[in-house]
Motif scaffolding. Structure first.
Motif, PDB file in Angstrom:
ATOM      1  N   SER A   7       0.834  -1.208   0.000  1.00 23.10           N
ATOM      2  CA  SER A   7       0.000   0.000   0.000  1.00 23.10           C
ATOM      3  C   SER A   7       0.868   1.258   0.000  1.00 23.10           C
ATOM      4  CB  SER A   7      -0.932   0.001   1.208  1.00 23.10           C
ATOM      5  OG  SER A   7      -0.173  -0.124   2.379  1.00 23.10           O
ATOM      6  N   VAL A   8       2.122   1.129   0.407  1.00 19.59           N
ATOM      7  CA  VAL A   8       3.013   2.292   0.372  1.00 19.59           C
ATOM      8  C   VAL A   8       3.693   2.340  -0.991  1.00 19.59           C
ATOM      9  CG1 VAL A   8       5.086   3.364   1.346  1.00 19.59           C
ATOM     10  CG2 VAL A   8       3.393   2.337   2.855  1.00 19.59           C
ATOM     11  N   THR A   9       3.608   3.493  -1.616  1.00 15.13           N
ATOM     12  CA  THR A   9       4.178   3.586  -2.956  1.00 15.13           C
ATOM     13  C   THR A   9       4.862   4.942  -3.165  1.00 15.13           C
ATOM     14  OG1 THR A   9       3.668   3.140  -5.267  1.00 15.13           O
ATOM     15  CG2 THR A   9       2.005   4.351  -4.048  1.00 15.13           C
ATOM     16  N   PRO A  26      13.016   1.041   8.403  1.00 12.89           N
ATOM     17  CA  PRO A  26      13.490   0.037   9.373  1.00 12.89           C
ATOM     18  C   PRO A  26      13.971  -1.263   8.742  1.00 12.89           C
ATOM     19  CG  PRO A  26      11.092   0.138   9.373  1.00 12.89           C
ATOM     20  CD  PRO A  26      11.576   1.273   8.504  1.00 12.89           C
ATOM     21  N   THR A  27      13.590  -1.523   7.492  1.00 14.09           N
ATOM     22  CA  THR A  27      14.008  -2.787   6.877  1.00 14.09           C
ATOM     23  C   THR A  27      14.996  -2.568   5.737  1.00 14.09           C
ATOM     24  OG1 THR A  27      12.064  -2.714   5.457  1.00 14.09           O
ATOM     25  CG2 THR A  27      11.868  -4.000   7.468  1.00 14.09           C
ATOM     26  N   GLU A  28      15.547  -1.372   5.650  1.00 14.97           N
ATOM     27  CA  GLU A  28      16.521  -1.039   4.596  1.00 14.97           C
ATOM     28  C   GLU A  28      15.950  -1.337   3.212  1.00 14.97           C
ATOM     29  OE1 GLU A  28      20.185  -3.023   5.579  1.00 14.97           O
ATOM     30  OE2 GLU A  28      20.501  -1.774   7.345  1.00 14.97           O
ATOM     31  N   ALA A  29      14.699  -0.899   3.022  1.00 19.44           N
ATOM     32  CA  ALA A  29      14.001  -1.222   1.765  1.00 19.44           C
ATOM     33  C   ALA A  29      14.117  -0.126   0.710  1.00 19.44           C
ATOM     34  CB  ALA A  29      12.525  -1.493   2.057  1.00 19.44           C
ATOM     35  N   ILE A  30      14.798   0.985   1.038  1.00 23.05           N
ATOM     36  CA  ILE A  30      14.836   2.085   0.059  1.00 23.05           C
ATOM     37  C   ILE A  30      16.261   2.319  -0.446  1.00 23.05           C
ATOM     38  CG2 ILE A  30      14.194   4.504  -0.385  1.00 23.05           C
ATOM     39  CD1 ILE A  30      12.293   4.329   1.984  1.00 23.05           C
ATOM     40  N   GLN A  38      13.890   4.273  -4.873  1.00 25.66           N
ATOM     41  CA  GLN A  38      13.237   3.026  -5.302  1.00 25.66           C
ATOM     42  C   GLN A  38      12.883   2.265  -4.021  1.00 25.66           C
ATOM     43  OE1 GLN A  38      16.391   0.817  -7.152  1.00 25.66           O
ATOM     44  NE2 GLN A  38      16.683   2.308  -8.791  1.00 25.66           N
ATOM     45  N   ILE A  39      11.729   1.597  -4.003  1.00 26.03           N
ATOM     46  CA  ILE A  39      11.380   0.756  -2.846  1.00 26.03           C
ATOM     47  C   ILE A  39      11.591  -0.701  -3.256  1.00 26.03           C
ATOM     48  CG2 ILE A  39       9.567   0.052  -1.233  1.00 26.03           C
ATOM     49  CD1 ILE A  39       8.269   2.794  -1.589  1.00 26.03           C
ATOM     50  N   LEU A  40      12.408  -1.415  -2.478  1.00 24.39           N
ATOM     51  CA  LEU A  40      12.629  -2.838  -2.764  1.00 24.39           C
ATOM     52  C   LEU A  40      11.435  -3.615  -2.210  1.00 24.39           C
ATOM     53  CD1 LEU A  40      16.422  -3.151  -1.804  1.00 24.39           C
ATOM     54  CD2 LEU A  40      15.427  -2.619  -4.035  1.00 24.39           C
ATOM     55  N   LYS A  43      11.513  -6.192   0.640  1.00 21.21           N
ATOM     56  CA  LYS A  43      11.947  -5.790   1.983  1.00 21.21           C
ATOM     57  C   LYS A  43      10.939  -4.886   2.684  1.00 21.21           C
ATOM     58  CE  LYS A  43      16.895  -6.100   1.213  1.00 21.21           C
ATOM     59  NZ  LYS A  43      17.945  -6.182   2.189  1.00 21.21           N
ATOM     60  N   CYS A  44      10.063  -4.229   1.920  1.00 15.87           N
ATOM     61  CA  CYS A  44       9.147  -3.240   2.495  1.00 15.87           C
ATOM     62  C   CYS A  44       8.060  -3.920   3.338  1.00 15.87           C
ATOM     63  CB  CYS A  44       8.502  -2.442   1.364  1.00 15.87           C
ATOM     64  SG  CYS A  44       7.235  -1.307   1.937  1.00 15.87           S
ATOM     65  N   ILE A  45       7.769  -3.338   4.525  1.00 15.79           N
ATOM     66  CA  ILE A  45       6.723  -3.898   5.400  1.00 15.79           C
ATOM     67  C   ILE A  45       5.523  -2.958   5.504  1.00 15.79           C
ATOM     68  CG2 ILE A  45       8.318  -5.356   6.715  1.00 15.79           C
ATOM     69  CD1 ILE A  45       8.177  -3.167   8.953  1.00 15.79           C
ATOM     70  N   ASP A  46       5.475  -1.936   4.659  1.00 14.20           N
ATOM     71  CA  ASP A  46       4.349  -0.988   4.631  1.00 14.20           C
ATOM     72  C   ASP A  46       4.121  -0.279   5.968  1.00 14.20           C
ATOM     73  OD1 ASP A  46       3.520  -1.165   1.932  1.00 14.20           O
ATOM     74  OD2 ASP A  46       2.653  -3.115   2.331  1.00 14.20           O
ATOM     75  N   CYS A  47       5.194  -0.006   6.683  1.00 16.57           N
ATOM     76  CA  CYS A  47       5.033   0.635   7.996  1.00 16.57           C
ATOM     77  C   CYS A  47       4.637   2.112   7.868  1.00 16.57           C
ATOM     78  CB  CYS A  47       6.311   0.515   8.809  1.00 16.57           C
ATOM     79  SG  CYS A  47       7.681   1.458   8.119  1.00 16.57           S
ATOM     80  N   GLY A  48       4.939   2.717   6.738  1.00 18.05           N
ATOM     81  CA  GLY A  48       4.551   4.116   6.528  1.00 18.05           C
ATOM     82  C   GLY A  48       5.570   5.124   7.060  1.00 18.05           C
ATOM     83  N   GLU A  49       6.678   4.621   7.599  1.00 17.83           N
ATOM     84  CA  GLU A  49       7.703   5.514   8.159  1.00 17.83           C
ATOM     85  C   GLU A  49       8.191   6.507   7.089  1.00 17.83           C
ATOM     86  OE1 GLU A  49       8.142   5.083  11.350  1.00 17.83           O
ATOM     87  OE2 GLU A  49       9.767   6.500  11.656  1.00 17.83           O
TER      88      GLU A  49
END
Ligand code: SF4
Ligand code: SF4
Length: 445
Positions: A7-9, A26-30, A38-40, A43-49
């Motif tokens: 849902s986070v884009t 928090p998950t080093e997804a960017i 870019q969002i990997l 790794k992304c958990i959609d936390c919205g941070e």
């Protein structure tokens, strides 16, 4: 790439490549490459941070529009407990619920009411389980974090559905039974504090299909509620939640409502990671239950909220105290529902398909060795100017072909220096030039 819903884009046109987001994830997804984030996906958990952090509003949450309500003949709002803390302190819960009817809903089933019965179900589960500590299943960002980063702890997650799911399930059951409306005509709309709940509905964990039909963020419905505050009152066929259920909207509220055991309440995704690491090391086996919420302060700190989380926290506490703790449910009836598996997740929770460096174990070992070697050659400053969150992440990106060594500014500088030296060395090997207006070859007189 896992094919999981997010849902986070990112709106690439708004991204200025500032790298603010890469350290906060928090998950080093960017990553930031070629001046754009870019969002990997794996790794992304959609936390919205990152929605909170991005100064250019380039990160945003995808959700259902209010127009979606038109698809259902009978619309039920499912407000998250944290919604009640978004308004002035003199605005009562009843006024907010009434405003939702005026805003177009036919009924309102409080998620806080479901939280009351779920609290009893959790208490019974903890008492009968030998797993320690058990981990709350209510925050989907934490669930995804566990699946991505702590798969060994999946068995610690309590297999009890979240209050959001139980609210939707109960609301549909009651409306069908009391009003005779068929299930297919009933639409349940969760009013959400966060993008993680959108993901939990679109791609449920431990449940085959969500009972929630649409998700609208609190910051979208907020204006509609404000407009309709104080405009009439409505009769409901549902019960109204007590203070313990409403308290679930802030950190510590879930444990307060469970009211049994040696329990921990942890909020903030980085704190959650710290505690999960300790659980993984076997350090917290004397704890019965851990309530983990990704947002600071709990759901009142969700990325799609309106009110300052500190103010909201105080308001929610006061509202809970005012509402009191008179139980809405008979414990014996809940025990019958437990026996009938009413609260159980329907499917197993599995780890996310994340192959790490390689799906093939031999190749993964080879790549790990290469990663360690590459890492030794990097400066170890974790400055983030390469567009990866730290040197280890850059080494991993290089090994996986997502980056080059010269993305590191220090390596780039060394390379430029080396090239300059090579050019200088080569230039000294050049033969003398054939000048026409001076120098050795210039003929005079
Ligand atoms: S939503 Fe959370 S995990 Fe995903 S990219 Fe943003 S900060 Fe990282
Ligand atoms: S703490 Fe609450 S608001 Fe924040 S991600 Fe978890 S469920 Fe959503």
């Amino acid at each position: 790439m896992t094919g999981y819903y997010h849902s986070v884009t990112l709106d690439i046109s708004k991204c200025k490549g500032c790298t603010n987001c890469i350290k906060g994830c928090p998950t080093e997804a960017i990553r930031v490459r070629n001046g754009k984030a870019q969002i990997l996906q794996d790794k992304c958990i959609d936390c919205g941070e990152c929605i909170r952090i991005c100064p250019n509003q380039a990160k945003y949450a995808v959700y259902d529009s209010l127009e979606k309500l038109k698809e259902f003949k009978f619309k039920i709002a499912l407000p998250a407990p944290s919604l009640f803390a978004q308004f002035k302190e003199n605005v009562s819960k009843e006024q907010i619920l009434n405003a939702l009817y005026k805003a177009g809903f036919d009924e309102v089933y409080e998620v806080a009411l479901a939280a009351e019965e779920v609290s009893i179900a959790i208490r019974e589960y903890i008492k009968n389980s030998s797993i320690r500590p058990l981990i709350s299943s209510s925050c989907p960002a934490v669930l995804r974090l566990i699946r991505v980063r702590f798969p060994a702890l999946i068995e610690n997650i309590i297999p009890v559905k979240s209050p959001m799911e139980i609210a939707a399930k109960r609301a549909k059951e009651i409306v069908s039974a009391k009003l005779g409306i068929p299930d297919m005509d009933i639409g349940t709309v969760f009013l959400s504090p966060c993008p993680a709940k959108v993901t939990a509905v679109k791609q449920p964990i431990g449940t085959l299909k969500s009972y929630v039909d649409a998700v609208v963020p609190v910051n979208v419905i907020y204006g509609e509620i404000l407009k309709n505050l104080g405009k009439g009152s409505y009769q409901t066929i549902f019960k109204r939640a007590n203070g313990l259920g409403v308290g679930w909207g802030r950190s510590g509220g879930e444990n307060l409502a469970i009211g049994w055991g040696n329990n921990l309440s942890v909020d903030g995704i980085h704190n959650c990671i710290e505690v999960l690491e300790e659980i993984e090391m076997g350090k917290l086996s004397d704890i019965d239950y851990v309530e983990l919420q990704a947002c600071n302060g709990g759901c009142i700190g969700g990325a799609l909220m309106v009110e300052n989380r500190f103010v909201a926290r105080v308001k929610l506490r006061r509202m809970s105290e005012k509402l009191g703790n008179n139980p809405n449910f008979d414990e014996n009836e809940i025990k019958i529902s437990i026996k009938n598996a009413f609260y159980n997740m329907e499917g197993p929770i599995t780890g996310e398909v994340n192959y790490g460096l390689d799906g093939n174990i031999a190749k993964a070992i080879e790549k790990m060795e290469l990663l360690e070697k590459t890492l030794k050659g990097l400066p170890g400053l974790d400055c983030g100017s390469c567009g990866s969150p730290n040197c280890r992440a850059l080494a991993e990106d290089i090994v996986l072909g997502r980056a080059n060594e010269t993305d590191c500014v220090f390596k780039l500088r060394d390379r430029v220096r080396q090239l300059a030296k090579e050019v200088l060395d080569l230039s000294q090997k050049l033969p003398p030039t054939m000048d026409t207006d001076g120098g050795e070859n210039n003929e005079t007189g």
